[in-house]
Motif scaffolding. Structure first.
Motif, short mmCIF file in Angstrom:
data_model
loop_
_atom_site.label_atom_id
_atom_site.label_comp_id
_atom_site.label_asym_id
_atom_site.label_seq_id
_atom_site.Cartn_x
_atom_site.Cartn_y
_atom_site.Cartn_z
N PHE A 239 0.22 -6.02 -5.92
CA PHE A 239 0.50 -4.96 -4.96
C PHE A 239 0.01 -5.43 -3.59
N ALA A 240 0.85 -5.32 -2.58
CA ALA A 240 0.48 -5.82 -1.25
C ALA A 240 0.72 -4.75 -0.20
N GLY A 241 -0.10 -4.80 0.85
CA GLY A 241 0.09 -3.86 1.95
C GLY A 241 -1.11 -3.79 2.87
N TYR A 242 -0.98 -2.97 3.92
CA TYR A 242 -2.10 -2.74 4.84
C TYR A 242 -3.31 -2.25 4.07
N SER A 243 -4.49 -2.66 4.50
CA SER A 243 -5.72 -2.33 3.78
C SER A 243 -5.96 -0.82 3.66
N GLU A 244 -5.87 -0.10 4.78
CA GLU A 244 -6.21 1.33 4.76
C GLU A 244 -5.22 2.15 3.95
N PRO A 245 -3.89 2.04 4.19
CA PRO A 245 -2.94 2.83 3.38
C PRO A 245 -2.98 2.49 1.90
N MET A 246 -3.39 1.26 1.55
CA MET A 246 -3.41 0.87 0.14
C MET A 246 -4.44 1.67 -0.65
N LYS A 247 -5.38 2.32 0.05
CA LYS A 247 -6.35 3.17 -0.65
C LYS A 247 -5.65 4.32 -1.36
N ARG A 248 -4.49 4.75 -0.81
CA ARG A 248 -3.73 5.82 -1.47
C ARG A 248 -3.23 5.37 -2.83
N VAL A 249 -2.79 4.11 -2.91
CA VAL A 249 -2.29 3.57 -4.17
C VAL A 249 -3.43 3.44 -5.17
N ILE A 250 -4.55 2.92 -4.70
CA ILE A 250 -5.70 2.71 -5.59
C ILE A 250 -6.19 4.03 -6.18
N GLY A 251 -6.15 5.09 -5.37
CA GLY A 251 -6.65 6.38 -5.84
C GLY A 251 -5.61 7.25 -6.50
N SER A 252 -4.36 6.77 -6.56
CA SER A 252 -3.28 7.62 -7.06
C SER A 252 -3.19 7.67 -8.58
N ASN A 253 -3.77 6.69 -9.24
CA ASN A 253 -3.63 6.59 -10.70
C ASN A 253 -4.96 6.13 -11.27
N GLU A 254 -5.47 6.89 -12.23
CA GLU A 254 -6.81 6.58 -12.77
C GLU A 254 -6.84 5.22 -13.47
N GLY A 255 -5.69 4.72 -13.90
CA GLY A 255 -5.64 3.43 -14.58
C GLY A 255 -5.47 2.25 -13.65
N PHE A 256 -5.31 2.52 -12.34
CA PHE A 256 -5.02 1.44 -11.40
C PHE A 256 -6.17 0.43 -11.33
N SER A 257 -7.39 0.93 -11.10
CA SER A 257 -8.54 0.04 -10.94
C SER A 257 -8.87 -0.69 -12.24
N ARG A 258 -8.50 -0.10 -13.37
CA ARG A 258 -8.74 -0.78 -14.64
C ARG A 258 -7.78 -1.94 -14.82
N ARG A 259 -6.56 -1.77 -14.35
CA ARG A 259 -5.54 -2.81 -14.53
C ARG A 259 -5.56 -3.83 -13.39
N VAL A 260 -5.77 -3.38 -12.18
CA VAL A 260 -5.80 -4.28 -11.02
C VAL A 260 -7.26 -4.65 -10.76
N THR A 261 -7.65 -5.84 -11.15
CA THR A 261 -9.06 -6.22 -11.14
C THR A 261 -9.43 -7.21 -10.04
N LYS A 262 -8.45 -7.73 -9.33
CA LYS A 262 -8.74 -8.69 -8.26
C LYS A 262 -8.15 -8.18 -6.94
N PHE A 263 -9.02 -8.03 -5.94
CA PHE A 263 -8.61 -7.57 -4.62
C PHE A 263 -8.93 -8.67 -3.60
N PHE A 264 -7.92 -9.03 -2.81
CA PHE A 264 -8.11 -10.10 -1.82
C PHE A 264 -7.74 -9.58 -0.44
N GLN A 265 -8.63 -9.82 0.52
CA GLN A 265 -8.42 -9.39 1.90
C GLN A 265 -7.80 -10.54 2.69
N PHE A 266 -6.66 -10.30 3.31
CA PHE A 266 -5.99 -11.29 4.15
C PHE A 266 -6.27 -10.93 5.61
#
Length: 367
Positions: A239-266
């Motif tokens: 999943f890619a996008g601006y850092s701040e708006p991406m917080k909506r995606v991370i918080g939108s689904n309780e399983g997101f943080s369990r499945r997406v385990t690597k976050f990289f800042q560009f």
């Protein structure tokens, strides 16, 4: 015929015959032609395991053990050479990525671990299968997110984790339908297209509405479809996008943080990094490129180009465009070169050399 159906190799059959006839000639011949001593039949038995203890069988066991050890050593050496070649290939790909030190370290760690697993297997060791993590790439446009995803696809395919190196790039419009019942099938088609490789969801935050509404947003449905297959092991999702708006995606689904385990800042590129990107692009032009065959004048050093970029662009421009600034700058510079030259010019070198003056004229078109 019965033995072949049980997955036995010719060496299995020769061992079986040798036990009963006390004649090792066929076994020796097969070993001279490098018959695989570690091959298993349908019951998981290697040729050596078929030799039970008994009088006269020690020589046969010793013969097979000696060849098995030689084969393991030979395979280890071959695997070592292959691993080094693959790491060299990865380093070549990474050399075209500017900045992103932490991400490069992570890619090297993954590659080395996966290649060491290959070596462990070549030595007959049991190693659990690795499953690459799903990731989030956070940063502004032009910071290299898509390019890194393509390098990652090559890496995961190179070490045998993914069956293909394809990266399927999608945005909201590729996934979300316009009416009830349209989004699910549309998203599933893209997921199926990405199987065996990477599904790269660009501007992923657009799947999540900025404000809650009584009406169901179809973007949420698309995200749920993607989440439903992330545990299957058939695809890797980025999943890619601006850092701040991406917080909506991370918080939108309780399983997101369990499945997406690597976050990289560009991070945004500074003038020095943009100058480095420009040099890399000029050194890697393809035949289809407008700039194929052209080169930079010796005056176009990294420092000179960095100073030019810092002087002629604003911080806001650089933040909005990042690496996307380089291609139009080079195109503008070539157009200025064509304008500057006369038809009387017969110097082949001059006809294909972009100078600092050309770059300066090209960058000023951004102002």
């Amino acid at each position: 015929m019965l033995f072949m159906q049980n997955g036995m190799t010719p060496l299995h059959l020769a061992v079986w015959h040798s036990i009963r006839s006390d004649n090792h000639a066929t076994v020796k011949t097969l070993l001279e032609y490098n018959a695989d001593c570690s091959a298993e039949d349908d019951e998981g038995m290697t040729p050596i395991k078929h030799i039970s203890k008994g009088p006269g069988r020690e020589k046969l066991q010793e013969l097979l053990h000696r060849h098995l050890e030689e084969q393991r050593k030979r395979r280890a050496l071959e695997a070592c050479g292959e691993a080094k070649a693959k790491m060299d290939e990865l380093e070549k790909e990474l050399s075209n990525i500017v900045g992103l030190h932490d991400l490069k370290v992570q890619l090297r760690k993954w590659a080395k671990g996966m290649l060491l697993d290959e070596r462990r297997r070549s030595l007959g060791l049991k190693v659990g299968a690795r499953r690459p993590p799903h990731m989030a790439f956070l940063g502004n446009p032009g910071t290299g997110k898509t390019m890194v995803a393509r390098v990652l696809g090559k890496l995961l395919h190179m070490v045998g984790i993914l069956p293909t190196d394809k990266v399927t790039e999608v945005q909201r419009t590729d996934l979300v339908g316009e009416f009830v019942g349209h989004t699910g099938p549309k998203t599933r088609r893209k997921i199926q297209e990405a199987e065996g490789g990477i599904l790269f969801v660009d501007e992923a935050y657009r799947l999540i509405p900025m404000q809650k509404s009584d009406d169901k947003d179809y973007g949420l449905e698309a995200l749920e479809e993607i989440m439903s297959v992330m545990d299957s092991g058939k695809i890797v999702v980025i999943f890619a996008g601006y850092s701040e708006p991406m917080k909506r995606v991370i918080g939108s689904n309780e399983g997101f943080s369990r499945r997406v385990t690597k976050f990289f800042q560009f991070s945004d590129f500074n003038p020095e990094e943009l100058a480095e990107i420009l040099h890399i692009k000029m050194n890697n032009q393809t035949e289809q490129s407008l700039l194929y065959g052209f080169k930079l004048h010796s005056s176009c050093s990294l420092d000179a180009i960095a100073r030019l970029i810092e002087k002629e662009t604003t911080e806001k421009q650089r933040k909005e465009m990042n690496g996307g600034l380089v291609d139009p700058l080079l195109v503008n510079a070539r157009e200025y070169l064509d304008l500057r030259l006369s038809f009387d010019c017969i110097d082949a070198d001059e006809l294909q050399t972009i100078t600092l003056e050309d770059l300066e004229a090209g960058i000023r078109l951004f102002s």
